[in-house]
Design a protein around this motif. Structure first.
Motif, PDB file in Angstrom:
ATOM      1  N   PRO A 114      80.322  35.772  -1.782  1.00 59.29           N
ATOM      2  CA  PRO A 114      79.268  35.477  -0.796  1.00 59.29           C
ATOM      3  C   PRO A 114      79.677  34.451   0.248  1.00 59.29           C
ATOM      4  O   PRO A 114      79.082  34.396   1.330  1.00 59.29           O
ATOM      5  N   GLU A 115      80.681  33.622  -0.065  1.00 59.93           N
ATOM      6  CA  GLU A 115      81.105  32.590   0.895  1.00 59.93           C
ATOM      7  C   GLU A 115      82.130  33.117   1.887  1.00 59.93           C
ATOM      8  O   GLU A 115      82.582  32.365   2.766  1.00 59.93           O
ATOM      9  N   GLN A 116      82.507  34.362   1.782  1.00 60.23           N
ATOM     10  CA  GLN A 116      83.608  34.890   2.593  1.00 60.23           C
ATOM     11  C   GLN A 116      83.136  35.907   3.634  1.00 60.23           C
ATOM     12  O   GLN A 116      82.154  36.624   3.447  1.00 60.23           O
ATOM     13  N   GLY A 117      83.881  35.929   4.714  1.00 63.95           N
ATOM     14  CA  GLY A 117      83.748  36.960   5.721  1.00 63.95           C
ATOM     15  C   GLY A 117      85.120  37.511   6.036  1.00 63.95           C
ATOM     16  O   GLY A 117      86.140  36.891   5.719  1.00 63.95           O
ATOM     17  N   CYS A 170      91.833  39.297   8.632  1.00 58.92           N
ATOM     18  CA  CYS A 170      91.647  37.941   8.128  1.00 58.92           C
ATOM     19  C   CYS A 170      90.541  37.893   7.090  1.00 58.92           C
ATOM     20  O   CYS A 170      89.656  38.756   7.054  1.00 58.92           O
ATOM     21  N   VAL A 171      90.618  36.882   6.239  1.00 60.52           N
ATOM     22  CA  VAL A 171      89.562  36.552   5.282  1.00 60.52           C
ATOM     23  C   VAL A 171      89.260  35.073   5.447  1.00 60.52           C
ATOM     24  O   VAL A 171      90.152  34.227   5.346  1.00 60.52           O
ATOM     25  N   LEU A 172      87.984  34.760   5.712  1.00 64.04           N
ATOM     26  CA  LEU A 172      87.525  33.397   5.959  1.00 64.04           C
ATOM     27  C   LEU A 172      86.564  32.975   4.857  1.00 64.04           C
ATOM     28  O   LEU A 172      85.620  33.707   4.535  1.00 64.04           O
ATOM     29  N   THR A 173      86.803  31.807   4.272  1.00 65.54           N
ATOM     30  CA  THR A 173      85.914  31.253   3.245  1.00 65.54           C
ATOM     31  C   THR A 173      85.271  29.986   3.785  1.00 65.54           C
ATOM     32  O   THR A 173      85.962  29.098   4.294  1.00 65.54           O
ATOM     33  N   LEU A 174      83.940  29.906   3.690  1.00 59.01           N
ATOM     34  CA  LEU A 174      83.205  28.756   4.191  1.00 59.01           C
ATOM     35  C   LEU A 174      82.624  27.936   3.042  1.00 59.01           C
ATOM     36  O   LEU A 174      82.296  28.457   1.982  1.00 59.01           O
ATOM     37  N   ALA A 211      86.716  26.491   4.306  1.00 57.08           N
ATOM     38  CA  ALA A 211      87.303  26.128   3.013  1.00 57.08           C
ATOM     39  C   ALA A 211      88.683  26.748   2.848  1.00 57.08           C
ATOM     40  O   ALA A 211      89.554  26.153   2.213  1.00 57.08           O
ATOM     41  N   ALA A 212      88.883  27.935   3.394  1.00 56.28           N
ATOM     42  CA  ALA A 212      90.178  28.610   3.305  1.00 56.28           C
ATOM     43  C   ALA A 212      90.227  29.696   4.367  1.00 56.28           C
ATOM     44  O   ALA A 212      89.188  30.233   4.778  1.00 56.28           O
ATOM     45  N   LEU A 213      91.426  30.015   4.797  1.00 61.37           N
ATOM     46  CA  LEU A 213      91.607  31.031   5.827  1.00 61.37           C
ATOM     47  C   LEU A 213      92.960  31.702   5.650  1.00 61.37           C
ATOM     48  O   LEU A 213      93.985  31.039   5.575  1.00 61.37           O
ATOM     49  N   ARG A 214      92.937  33.028   5.562  1.00 65.68           N
ATOM     50  CA  ARG A 214      94.150  33.840   5.525  1.00 65.68           C
ATOM     51  C   ARG A 214      94.048  34.873   6.639  1.00 65.68           C
ATOM     52  O   ARG A 214      93.024  35.554   6.766  1.00 65.68           O
ATOM     53  N   ALA A 215      95.081  34.981   7.440  1.00 62.79           N
ATOM     54  CA  ALA A 215      95.097  35.950   8.532  1.00 62.79           C
ATOM     55  C   ALA A 215      96.490  36.545   8.636  1.00 62.79           C
ATOM     56  O   ALA A 215      97.474  35.964   8.162  1.00 62.79           O
ATOM     57  N   GLY A 216      96.587  37.717   9.243  1.00 62.15           N
ATOM     58  CA  GLY A 216      97.885  38.355   9.399  1.00 62.15           C
ATOM     59  C   GLY A 216      97.869  39.347  10.536  1.00 62.15           C
ATOM     60  O   GLY A 216      96.815  39.705  11.065  1.00 62.15           O
ATOM     61  N   GLY A 268      88.293  22.279   6.555  1.00 66.36           N
ATOM     62  CA  GLY A 268      87.425  21.136   6.802  1.00 66.36           C
ATOM     63  C   GLY A 268      86.788  21.121   8.174  1.00 66.36           C
ATOM     64  O   GLY A 268      85.867  20.319   8.421  1.00 66.36           O
ATOM     65  N   ARG A 269      87.234  21.995   9.050  1.00 67.59           N
ATOM     66  CA  ARG A 269      86.691  22.022  10.409  1.00 67.59           C
ATOM     67  C   ARG A 269      85.543  23.023  10.499  1.00 67.59           C
ATOM     68  O   ARG A 269      85.416  23.941   9.682  1.00 67.59           O
TER      69      ARG A 269
END
Length: 292
Positions: A177-180, A200-204, A211-216, A234-235
């Protein structure tokens, strides 16, 4: 053209297929055949033996395993695209599959075949890399082991498998639920190879920070490239942050195209768009989760 002469085996089990690979190091596995047969007809590939694994229906299953979605290596791209469990648990994977060729190709091509082929312009390598997938591989001589996505793709059409190994299962962490997520691809027309693409996968965090970010990106080097956005942790997400990260990451790509700068600009645009999509989906999912 016609392929060079080869021996043909059609095993009825994974163990039988692995036995052939162990006996003949020049053997090649035939899954959907959408890549191998073309290379063989052009005589760019000349395997001594073709091992047709189409009868291994056990590798066409999809199921949940705790926090992961598990797909058999012979699951077709079309199934990845439309299967309700994939759409619910790994929507980025399902969405990326729709960009693969046309329906006829997706009906035959398999996710395991695409991973093993390791085309840097292909969608499944990029999607599994961004999702931090794990590949379960087997060998008749060395047994079973796991290969993480960032070790699987080595260079142009070169994977991290040993000659007698085959991919059997793929574990993909399910979205939370915290991810997009976001996936964008640019091509001259639908079904063509992507000129550039990004996922990409973004975690808030609960307060909306990163909280975390993976992209390619695809088509930007000799393999799909992964970027881990530690500098963004943190941003607060913003359109300006996405543009800055996209241009920074795109500048680190090494496209093989004649106009490398053009591909880098496309990569930056694809990353910016994908990151924005991921933020919107994360905000929506987090809001629904909070409402419950």
């Amino acid at each position: 053209m016609k392929p060079a002469e080869f021996a043909y085996h059609q095993p009825d089990s994974v163990a039988e297929a692995l036995a052939v690979l162990a006996h003949d190091p020049d053997a090649k596995l035939l899954a959907g055949g959408q890549s191998l047969m073309t290379l063989m007809n052009l005589r760019l590939a000349r395997p001594s033996t073709v091992v047709d694994i189409g009868r291994l229906t056990e590798l066409r299953r999809i199921f949940d395993d705790t926090d992961d979605l598990v797909l058999g290596a012979l699951v077709t791209h079309r199934t990845v695209e439309v299967d309700p469990l994939v759409i619910a648990r790994a929507p980025l994977l399902a969405y990326a599959a729709r960009y693969i060729g046309h329906v006829g190709i997706r009906n035959r091509g398999t996710i395991g075949g695409s991973i093993a082929h390791a085309d840097p312009a292909a969608e499944m390598p990029l999607a599994t890399l961004v999702l931090d997938a794990t590949f379960h591989v087997e060998s008749a001589t060395t047994g079973r082991r796991q290969v993480c996505a960032d070790e699987m793709f080595v260079s142009f059409y070169t994977n991290g498998l040993l000659p007698d190994e085959m991919i059997t299962w793929i574990s993909v962490p399910a979205i939370t639920p915290e991810q997009g997520w976001g996936f964008v691809e640019y091509a001259r027309q639908h079904g063509d190879y992507g000129l550039a693409g990004a996922g990409c996968v973004l975690t808030l965090t609960p307060d909306g920070r990163i909280a975390a970010l993976r992209a390619g990106v695809l088509s930007a080097a000799d393999r799909p490239l992964l970027f881990v956005g530690d500098e963004a942790v943190g941003r607060l997400p913003s359109e300006q942050l996405w543009r800055d990260l996209a241009h920074q990451w795109a500048s680190d790509t090494e496209p093989a195209a004649d106009d490398a700068d053009y591909v880098r600009r496309l990569c930056a645009a694809a990353l910016t768009e994908a990151l924005g999509d991921a933020q919107r989906r994360a905000d929506t999912r987090r809001g629904r989760h909070d409402d419950r």
